[in-house]
Design a protein around this motif. Structure first.
Motif, PDB file in Angstrom:
ATOM      1  N   CYS A  86      61.698 -57.057   9.589  1.00  0.00           N
ATOM      2  CA  CYS A  86      61.935 -55.683   9.150  1.00  0.00           C
ATOM      3  C   CYS A  86      61.354 -55.462   7.758  1.00  0.00           C
ATOM      4  O   CYS A  86      60.760 -54.416   7.490  1.00  0.00           O
ATOM      5  CB  CYS A  86      63.428 -55.371   9.186  1.00  0.00           C
ATOM      6  SG  CYS A  86      63.809 -53.631   8.892  1.00  0.00           S
ATOM      7  N   ALA A 130      65.510 -48.584   8.791  1.00  0.00           N
ATOM      8  CA  ALA A 130      65.158 -49.320  10.009  1.00  0.00           C
ATOM      9  C   ALA A 130      64.854 -48.374  11.167  1.00  0.00           C
ATOM     10  O   ALA A 130      63.913 -48.598  11.934  1.00  0.00           O
ATOM     11  CB  ALA A 130      66.284 -50.286  10.380  1.00  0.00           C
ATOM     12  N   ALA A 131      65.632 -47.301  11.297  1.00  0.00           N
ATOM     13  CA  ALA A 131      65.409 -46.351  12.398  1.00  0.00           C
ATOM     14  C   ALA A 131      64.045 -45.683  12.278  1.00  0.00           C
ATOM     15  O   ALA A 131      63.368 -45.446  13.287  1.00  0.00           O
ATOM     16  CB  ALA A 131      66.516 -45.299  12.416  1.00  0.00           C
ATOM     17  N   GLU A 169      61.345 -48.272  13.290  1.00  0.00           N
ATOM     18  CA  GLU A 169      61.310 -48.436  14.738  1.00  0.00           C
ATOM     19  C   GLU A 169      60.645 -47.229  15.402  1.00  0.00           C
ATOM     20  O   GLU A 169      59.783 -47.375  16.271  1.00  0.00           O
ATOM     21  CB  GLU A 169      62.723 -48.626  15.277  1.00  0.00           C
ATOM     22  CG  GLU A 169      62.761 -48.873  16.760  1.00  0.00           C
ATOM     23  CD  GLU A 169      64.152 -49.170  17.275  1.00  0.00           C
ATOM     24  OE1 GLU A 169      64.303 -49.182  18.509  1.00  0.00           O
ATOM     25  OE2 GLU A 169      65.078 -49.396  16.473  1.00  0.00           O
ATOM     26  N   ARG A 170      61.012 -46.028  15.005  1.00  0.00           N
ATOM     27  CA  ARG A 170      60.435 -44.812  15.578  1.00  0.00           C
ATOM     28  C   ARG A 170      58.927 -44.770  15.379  1.00  0.00           C
ATOM     29  O   ARG A 170      58.166 -44.492  16.308  1.00  0.00           O
ATOM     30  CB  ARG A 170      61.071 -43.566  14.958  1.00  0.00           C
ATOM     31  CG  ARG A 170      60.494 -42.253  15.475  1.00  0.00           C
ATOM     32  CD  ARG A 170      61.105 -41.028  14.800  1.00  0.00           C
ATOM     33  NE  ARG A 170      61.324 -41.171  13.370  1.00  0.00           N
ATOM     34  CZ  ARG A 170      60.380 -41.031  12.435  1.00  0.00           C
ATOM     35  NH1 ARG A 170      59.149 -40.759  12.761  1.00  0.00           N
ATOM     36  NH2 ARG A 170      60.678 -41.166  11.157  1.00  0.00           N
ATOM     37  N   VAL A 176      57.295 -47.420  17.752  1.00  0.00           N
ATOM     38  CA  VAL A 176      57.418 -47.051  19.165  1.00  0.00           C
ATOM     39  C   VAL A 176      56.473 -45.896  19.492  1.00  0.00           C
ATOM     40  O   VAL A 176      55.826 -45.887  20.538  1.00  0.00           O
ATOM     41  CB  VAL A 176      58.884 -46.707  19.509  1.00  0.00           C
ATOM     42  CG1 VAL A 176      59.000 -46.037  20.869  1.00  0.00           C
ATOM     43  CG2 VAL A 176      59.744 -47.966  19.460  1.00  0.00           C
ATOM     44  N   VAL A 189      58.983 -53.113  20.135  1.00  0.00           N
ATOM     45  CA  VAL A 189      59.830 -53.462  18.997  1.00  0.00           C
ATOM     46  C   VAL A 189      61.149 -54.026  19.526  1.00  0.00           C
ATOM     47  O   VAL A 189      61.693 -53.535  20.509  1.00  0.00           O
ATOM     48  CB  VAL A 189      60.112 -52.211  18.130  1.00  0.00           C
ATOM     49  CG1 VAL A 189      61.035 -52.543  16.968  1.00  0.00           C
ATOM     50  CG2 VAL A 189      58.818 -51.613  17.621  1.00  0.00           C
ATOM     51  N   ARG A 230      65.172 -55.168  18.497  1.00  0.00           N
ATOM     52  CA  ARG A 230      66.223 -54.878  17.516  1.00  0.00           C
ATOM     53  C   ARG A 230      66.964 -56.161  17.189  1.00  0.00           C
ATOM     54  O   ARG A 230      67.598 -56.767  18.056  1.00  0.00           O
ATOM     55  CB  ARG A 230      67.201 -53.857  18.068  1.00  0.00           C
ATOM     56  CG  ARG A 230      66.578 -52.500  18.251  1.00  0.00           C
ATOM     57  CD  ARG A 230      67.601 -51.507  18.738  1.00  0.00           C
ATOM     58  NE  ARG A 230      66.946 -50.242  18.966  1.00  0.00           N
ATOM     59  CZ  ARG A 230      67.114 -49.507  20.042  1.00  0.00           C
ATOM     60  NH1 ARG A 230      67.939 -49.911  20.987  1.00  0.00           N
ATOM     61  NH2 ARG A 230      66.479 -48.376  20.169  1.00  0.00           N
ATOM     62  N   PRO A 289      64.583 -53.967  12.953  1.00  0.00           N
ATOM     63  CA  PRO A 289      63.548 -54.137  13.968  1.00  0.00           C
ATOM     64  C   PRO A 289      62.555 -55.218  13.590  1.00  0.00           C
ATOM     65  O   PRO A 289      62.319 -55.472  12.407  1.00  0.00           O
ATOM     66  CB  PRO A 289      62.867 -52.766  14.016  1.00  0.00           C
ATOM     67  CG  PRO A 289      63.138 -52.154  12.698  1.00  0.00           C
ATOM     68  CD  PRO A 289      64.456 -52.697  12.248  1.00  0.00           C
ATOM     69  N   TRP A 290      61.984 -55.845  14.618  1.00  0.00           N
ATOM     70  CA  TRP A 290      60.946 -56.844  14.387  1.00  0.00           C
ATOM     71  C   TRP A 290      59.969 -56.792  15.555  1.00  0.00           C
ATOM     72  O   TRP A 290      60.272 -56.275  16.615  1.00  0.00           O
ATOM     73  CB  TRP A 290      61.525 -58.239  14.205  1.00  0.00           C
ATOM     74  CG  TRP A 290      62.266 -58.769  15.397  1.00  0.00           C
ATOM     75  CD1 TRP A 290      63.580 -58.574  15.696  1.00  0.00           C
ATOM     76  CD2 TRP A 290      61.730 -59.575  16.452  1.00  0.00           C
ATOM     77  NE1 TRP A 290      63.892 -59.222  16.878  1.00  0.00           N
ATOM     78  CE2 TRP A 290      62.775 -59.830  17.363  1.00  0.00           C
ATOM     79  CE3 TRP A 290      60.479 -60.111  16.718  1.00  0.00           C
ATOM     80  CZ2 TRP A 290      62.589 -60.596  18.510  1.00  0.00           C
ATOM     81  CZ3 TRP A 290      60.301 -60.873  17.864  1.00  0.00           C
ATOM     82  CH2 TRP A 290      61.358 -61.108  18.738  1.00  0.00           C
ATOM     83  N   THR A 291      58.778 -57.294  15.331  1.00  0.00           N
ATOM     84  CA  THR A 291      57.749 -57.356  16.359  1.00  0.00           C
ATOM     85  C   THR A 291      56.819 -58.509  16.020  1.00  0.00           C
ATOM     86  O   THR A 291      57.113 -59.292  15.121  1.00  0.00           O
ATOM     87  CB  THR A 291      57.002 -56.008  16.490  1.00  0.00           C
ATOM     88  OG1 THR A 291      56.219 -56.021  17.674  1.00  0.00           O
ATOM     89  CG2 THR A 291      56.134 -55.707  15.284  1.00  0.00           C
TER      90      THR A 291
END
Length: 70
Positions: free
Chosen positions: A9, A21-22, A25-26, A29, A35, A37, A42-44
Motif C-alpha cells: 500500500c 487506501a480506498a 484501490e479505486r 481497479v 488488487v 485487500r 491494498p496490494w498488487t
C-alpha cells in the motif's frame, strides 16, 4: 528479484499519489489492475500492473520458448 514483486500500500501510495487506501484501490481497479485487500491496505504485483497495461512476461530462458517463435 522476480518481476512478480509485491507492491505494498505504501508503494502504491507513492506511485498513484493518493493517500487513502480506498482511493488507491479505486484508481488501480479503474485501470484494470487486479488488487488484493490486505490488513495494511491494498496490494498488487508488478506482473499484474504490466498485465493490465497489455505487457506479457518475457521468456526467462530457452525452455520458455515455444513453436510460435519459428
Amino acid at each position: 528479484m522476480s518481476s512478480s514483486h509485491v507492491l505494498s500500500c505504501d508503494d502504491l501510495r507513492e506511485v498513484t499519489g493518493y493517500q487513502r487506501a480506498a482511493d488507491i484501490e479505486r484508481c488501480l481497479v479503474e485501470q484494470g489492475v487486479k488488487v488484493f485487500r490486505g490488513r495494511l491496505g491494498p496490494w498488487t504485483t508488478i506482473d499484474l500492473i504490466n498485465q493490465a497495461g497489455g505487457l506479457t512476461p518475457q521468456a526467462q530462458n530457452d525452455q520458455d520458448y515455444d513453436a510460435s517463435i519459428l
